[in-house]
Scaffold this motif. Structure first.
Motif, mmCIF file in Angstrom:
data_model
loop_
_atom_site.group_PDB
_atom_site.id
_atom_site.type_symbol
_atom_site.label_atom_id
_atom_site.label_comp_id
_atom_site.label_asym_id
_atom_site.label_seq_id
_atom_site.Cartn_x
_atom_site.Cartn_y
_atom_site.Cartn_z
ATOM 1 N N MET A 1 -9.994 6.923 -3.596
ATOM 2 C CA MET A 1 -9.375 6.002 -3.161
ATOM 3 C C MET A 1 -8.515 5.541 -3.949
ATOM 4 O O MET A 1 -8.323 5.791 -5.192
ATOM 5 C CB MET A 1 -10.522 4.827 -2.950
ATOM 6 N N LEU A 2 -7.551 4.635 -3.462
ATOM 7 C CA LEU A 2 -6.597 4.007 -4.288
ATOM 8 C C LEU A 2 -7.129 3.141 -5.386
ATOM 9 O O LEU A 2 -8.147 2.409 -5.111
ATOM 10 C CB LEU A 2 -5.537 3.447 -3.260
ATOM 11 N N LYS A 3 -6.329 3.122 -6.359
ATOM 12 C CA LYS A 3 -6.912 2.324 -7.633
ATOM 13 C C LYS A 3 -6.862 0.829 -7.040
ATOM 14 O O LYS A 3 -5.968 0.470 -6.059
ATOM 15 C CB LYS A 3 -5.894 2.081 -8.715
ATOM 16 N N GLY A 4 -7.836 -0.041 -7.801
ATOM 17 C CA GLY A 4 -7.627 -1.622 -7.268
ATOM 18 C C GLY A 4 -9.051 -1.932 -7.077
ATOM 19 O O GLY A 4 -9.086 -3.404 -6.887
ATOM 20 N N GLU B 1 -9.916 7.650 -8.512
ATOM 21 C CA GLU B 1 -8.892 6.975 -7.954
ATOM 22 C C GLU B 1 -7.587 7.359 -8.161
ATOM 23 O O GLU B 1 -7.398 8.126 -8.993
ATOM 24 C CB GLU B 1 -9.184 5.681 -8.740
ATOM 25 N N MET B 2 -6.774 7.099 -7.348
ATOM 26 C CA MET B 2 -5.561 7.529 -7.161
ATOM 27 C C MET B 2 -4.360 6.579 -7.490
ATOM 28 O O MET B 2 -4.551 5.319 -6.980
ATOM 29 C CB MET B 2 -5.054 8.160 -6.106
ATOM 30 N N ASP B 3 -3.258 6.950 -8.153
ATOM 31 C CA ASP B 3 -2.135 5.654 -8.135
ATOM 32 C C ASP B 3 -1.578 5.519 -6.806
ATOM 33 O O ASP B 3 -1.590 6.835 -6.242
ATOM 34 C CB ASP B 3 -1.288 6.264 -9.164
ATOM 35 N N PHE B 4 -0.742 4.544 -6.625
ATOM 36 C CA PHE B 4 -0.205 4.314 -5.507
ATOM 37 C C PHE B 4 1.035 5.301 -5.292
ATOM 38 O O PHE B 4 1.259 5.636 -4.216
ATOM 39 C CB PHE B 4 0.242 2.822 -5.214
ATOM 40 N N GLU B 5 1.531 5.928 -6.310
ATOM 41 C CA GLU B 5 2.597 6.836 -6.280
ATOM 42 C C GLU B 5 2.102 8.238 -5.998
ATOM 43 O O GLU B 5 2.739 8.952 -5.836
ATOM 44 C CB GLU B 5 3.320 6.803 -7.349
ATOM 45 N N ASN B 6 0.692 8.380 -5.679
ATOM 46 C CA ASN B 6 0.218 9.736 -5.401
ATOM 47 C C ASN B 6 -0.415 9.838 -4.157
ATOM 48 O O ASN B 6 -1.072 10.887 -3.836
ATOM 49 C CB ASN B 6 -0.957 10.129 -6.700
ATOM 50 N N PHE B 7 -0.119 8.957 -3.169
ATOM 51 C CA PHE B 7 -0.887 9.030 -1.877
ATOM 52 C C PHE B 7 0.185 8.374 -1.149
ATOM 53 O O PHE B 7 1.221 7.661 -1.116
ATOM 54 C CB PHE B 7 -1.639 8.010 -1.713
ATOM 55 N N SER B 8 0.355 9.447 0.120
ATOM 56 C CA SER B 8 1.406 9.096 1.052
ATOM 57 C C SER B 8 0.533 9.192 2.668
ATOM 58 O O SER B 8 -0.144 9.696 2.749
ATOM 59 C CB SER B 8 2.437 10.270 1.096
ATOM 60 N N GLN B 9 1.147 8.290 3.558
ATOM 61 C CA GLN B 9 0.913 8.153 4.910
ATOM 62 C C GLN B 9 2.044 8.289 5.669
ATOM 63 O O GLN B 9 2.873 7.423 5.360
ATOM 64 C CB GLN B 9 -0.059 6.995 5.099
ATOM 65 N N ALA B 10 2.047 9.161 6.659
ATOM 66 C CA ALA B 10 3.393 9.172 7.595
ATOM 67 C C ALA B 10 4.342 9.347 6.826
ATOM 68 O O ALA B 10 5.516 8.725 7.216
ATOM 69 C CB ALA B 10 3.372 7.799 8.268
ATOM 70 N N GLY B 11 4.491 10.172 5.746
ATOM 71 C CA GLY B 11 5.645 10.421 4.912
ATOM 72 C C GLY B 11 6.118 9.423 4.180
ATOM 73 O O GLY B 11 7.227 9.625 3.318
#
Length: 61
Positions: free
Chosen positions: A8-11, A45-55
């Motif tokens: 999941m994304l961090k936070g 946990e993933m940083d927001f820069e390491n997750f993409s949705q719809a490009g």
């Protein structure tokens, strides 16, 4: 020995992670009929820069 990986994304707060671990453990114990001591959970946990949705990177939203 069930091993669950949650990505999941961090936070999330520590309290949210504790609740997640408890609820996931309860679900596995109930459905897999195993002792809670056998359940292992890995939270990644993933940083927001390491997750993409719809490009689109999450950090660019």
């Amino acid at each position: 020995m069930p091993i669950v990986q949650v990505e999941m994304l961090k936070g999330r707060t520590l309290e949210q992670k504790r609740a997640l671990a408890q609820k996931v453990t309860e679900a596995i114990v109930e459905t897999a009929n195993c002792p809670k001591e056998a359940v292992k959970i890995i939270i990644r946990e993933m940083d927001f820069e390491n997750f993409s949705q719809a490009g689109v990177l999450k950090c660019d939203e």
